[in-house]
Design an enzyme around this catalytic site. Structure first.
Site, PDB file in Angstrom:
ATOM      1  N   HIS A 184      36.851  35.745  41.746  1.00  0.00           N
ATOM      2  CA  HIS A 184      36.812  36.171  40.348  1.00  0.00           C
ATOM      3  C   HIS A 184      38.134  35.781  39.674  1.00  0.00           C
ATOM      4  CE1 HIS A 184      34.637  38.403  37.334  1.00  0.00           C
ATOM      5  NE2 HIS A 184      35.610  39.266  37.131  1.00  0.00           N
ATOM      6  N   ASP A 195      32.664  34.246  44.093  1.00  0.00           N
ATOM      7  CA  ASP A 195      32.929  35.421  43.267  1.00  0.00           C
ATOM      8  C   ASP A 195      32.069  36.576  43.759  1.00  0.00           C
ATOM      9  OD1 ASP A 195      33.353  37.298  41.248  1.00  0.00           O
ATOM     10  OD2 ASP A 195      33.441  35.765  39.684  1.00  0.00           O
ATOM     11  N   SER A 221      34.790  37.794  32.797  1.00  0.00           N
ATOM     12  CA  SER A 221      34.021  38.897  33.343  1.00  0.00           C
ATOM     13  C   SER A 221      33.191  39.556  32.236  1.00  0.00           C
ATOM     14  CB  SER A 221      34.961  39.889  34.037  1.00  0.00           C
ATOM     15  OG  SER A 221      34.254  40.761  34.884  1.00  0.00           O
TER      16      SER A 221
END
Length: 599
Positions: free
Chosen positions: A323, A292, A190
């Site tokens: 994610h 995602d 991320s």
């Protein structure tokens, strides 16, 4: 766990050229081509260095220092041998933690690091690597404000003798990285992955490889889409108490420079890492999920193709979860692959990992394939909507309208496709005759008229038909935790190296959103400058959908759904244009990347 016990031990000694004046060549043990865990994790050196970034973003009159928590094997240090570094630069080590168990950093009463989140330290320190976890400026124990790339690059510079570090946050006692050979690999998920991509795009010397997991390659697309402004997060929200006060002017200035008009500008150009791919010196091992909702897959597709254009050594794991870290998808194989990747680029082991198929891709839950290229060879197929609600192979006359409803979003637009609703249009193709793989980045071209001076557009590509898929309906991620644990490397009572096992979280659906895109019709000429629309005048605009890799099974129908403001994406505090948009169907089309064959 993970790697089997192998035979034929070979002691290898390699010279590294990343840093000058190496006292002695580093030693590590190879067994059947991979580094072995021969160093003590329990006795490893644990320490912190506060590294200067060369900036004073918090404007306190002192150079900002970021906290770098270090764990490194003691045995090479005792022999004067230098080791490479695996580094994760993150704002999450204190308030959110890392991994599916949200592990934070922890410290002994004297401030010595005791728990390093994730498995990197447990697994790689015994194999001759140092692991360095860096707090982004203004977070956890760092001073300064949020400049993630400067935070990471400052530590790379220190590891290569080009920057200063100190024993305490504000004290004068310097500390040197004489134990580091200058070779660094940056990894993280991320925001951490975005930092790794940004560091590579800076071209910094000493960064040998990056492993971005669901990382951002262009921040414009985080807050905007083709001129449509989603909203501003107002800073990272992860500052320590000191930075919360001192960094307000910095954050206000960032928000001002970013703007709220959806224009691409100099601020966004500075954060467009795709455009800086030519500076990349590091190899890349990336991972991205095509469902995602946190980091849109558009962050992967164009960047990956740019890496290809510049011949960057690269590898990717692509999957149908959200994610998610590949550590939670196929733990054993991912750790084994990551191990060989770091051995190749940080230890210099000629193991051939870079010549193997570059792509490991999941097509359906737990069904993986190895492929040489992505996107796969194929062609672009154009599809046109018709007034009857079809999606065909040639343009069709007519027009169709939507009236914006900012309370409804794409997840609602795709429901009940046969029902007529004023806020969306559904154009569905005939059932496909054979399994059809679409992979790459699709685009939508619209010719549209608005009855207001502005209009937002939303486009959704949908596969209508029954299927068993990973459950990625928010907040699900496509995986679920078990109650059992497995251990990946050595451990201590404070840092066991053992983690909850995970499995796929399947669900049965009758439709699946496979790509989405948004635009502001006023940016039809240029992303750099929007303009008011003349009500009733037709404008033509082409915009991208999110990158995808999806197999449409035989008998399913592929559909294009068009709407206005997408409530799933836009900040509800933003005023909606309230437009009625009429699409001229002959000038509206979908371009889909179709693979030559289905794997």
């Amino acid at each position: 766990m993970g790697l089997k016990t192998l035979t034929a031990t070979v002691v290898a000694t390699l010279l590294f050229t990343a840093a000058p004046a190496i006292a002695a060549p580093p030693a590590f043990v190879l067994r059947d081509g991979v580094s072995e865990p021969v160093f003590s994790y329990e006795k490893a050196i644990r320490e912190t260095a506060w590294v200067e970034t060369g900036q004073d973003l918090d404007r306190d009159g002192r150079v900002d220092r970021v906290a770098a928590d270090i764990i490194r094997p003691a045995e090479p240090a005792a022999r004067g041998q230098r080791v490479p570094v695996i580094m994760d630069v993150s704002p999450y080590f204190e308030k959110i933690g890392r991994g599916n168990e949200r592990q934070p950093k922890t410290y002994l009463p004297d401030g010595t690091p005791s728990q390093f989140p994730l498995f990197y330290d447990n697994y790689f320190v015994p194999r001759g690597y140092a692991v360095v976890l860096v707090d982004v400026g203004g977070t956890n124990r760092s001073s300064g404000c949020f400049d993630d790339v400067a935070s990471g690059n400052g530590v790379v510079n220190w590891l290569n003798g080009r920057a200063q570090a100190f024993r305490t946050p504000f004290g004068p006692e310097r500390v040197r990285a004489g134990w580091a050979n200058g070779s660094v690999g940056a990894i993280g998920k991320s925001q951490d992955g975005a930092t790794a991509i940004g560091m590579a795009a800076s071209g910094i010397e000493g960064l040998k490889t990056i492993v971005p997991i669901a990382g951002v390659s262009s921040y414009y697309e985080v807050h905007n889409a083709d001129g449509a402004y989603f909203g501003w997060a107002g800073g990272p929200g992860l500052y320590n108490e000191r930075a919360e006060k001192l960094c307000r002017p910095f954050e206000e200035d960032n928000a001002r420079r970013a703007g709220t008009d959806g224009n691409f500008n100099e601020y966004w150009r500075g954060l467009d890492y795709v455009a800086k791919t030519g500076k990349v010196r590091a190899s890349v091992f990336a991972s991205m999920g095509f469902h995602d909702l946190n980091v849109n897959p558009i962050q992967f597709g164009p960047w990956w193709e740019a890496l290809n254009a510049y011949g960057v050594p690269r590898k990717a794991w692509l999957h149908q979860a959200a994610h998610v870290d590949p550590f939670d998808l196929d733990r054993s194989l991912f750790v084994r692959t990551l191990h060989r990747w770091f051995d190749r680029w940080l230890l210099g082991v000629r193991n051939g990992v870079e010549t193997e198929p570059a792509i490991r891709i999941e097509h359906t839950p737990d069904r993986w394939a190895d492929e040489r290229h992505w996107p796969p060879a194929g062609h672009s197929r154009a599809l046109w909507p018709s007034a009857s609600g079809g999606l065909g192979n040639r343009p069709s006359p007519g027009a169709a309208s939507v009236t914006e409803d900012p309370a409804r979003g794409a997840s609602q637009w795709v429901e009940d496709p046969s029902r007529t609703r004023p806020d969306r249009l559904v154009f569905a193709g005939e059932p496909v005759r054979a399994d059809t793989r679409i992979a790459g980045t699709a685009t939508v071209t619209v010719t549209a008229r608005s009855d207001k001076p502005s209009a937002r557009l939303g486009a959704v590509l949908v596969d209508y038909g029954p299927a068993t898929v990973r459950n990625t309906k928010f907040p699900a991620l496509g995986t679920k935790d078990l109650t059992t644990r497995s251990c990946w490397g050595a451990g201590t009572a404070a840092d066991t190296g053992c983690f909850l096992d995970t499995v796929a979280d399947p669900t049965t659906v009758d439709k699946q959103i496979v790509a989405t895109g948004w635009a502001d019709l006023g940016h039809h000429r240029s992303l750099w400058r929007g303009e008011p629309l003349e009500p009733g005048k037709a404008y033509t605009m082409t915009f991208r959908l999110s990158s995808l890799d999806h197999v449409v099974p035989a008998g399913h129908r592929l559909a294009l759904v068009l709407g206005g403001t997408d409530a799933d994406m836009f900040d509800p505090a933003l005023p909606a244009p309230g437009a009625r948009v009429t699409f001229e169907l002959g000038g509206t089309s979908l371009s889909v990347p179709v693979a030559s064959r289905v794997k």
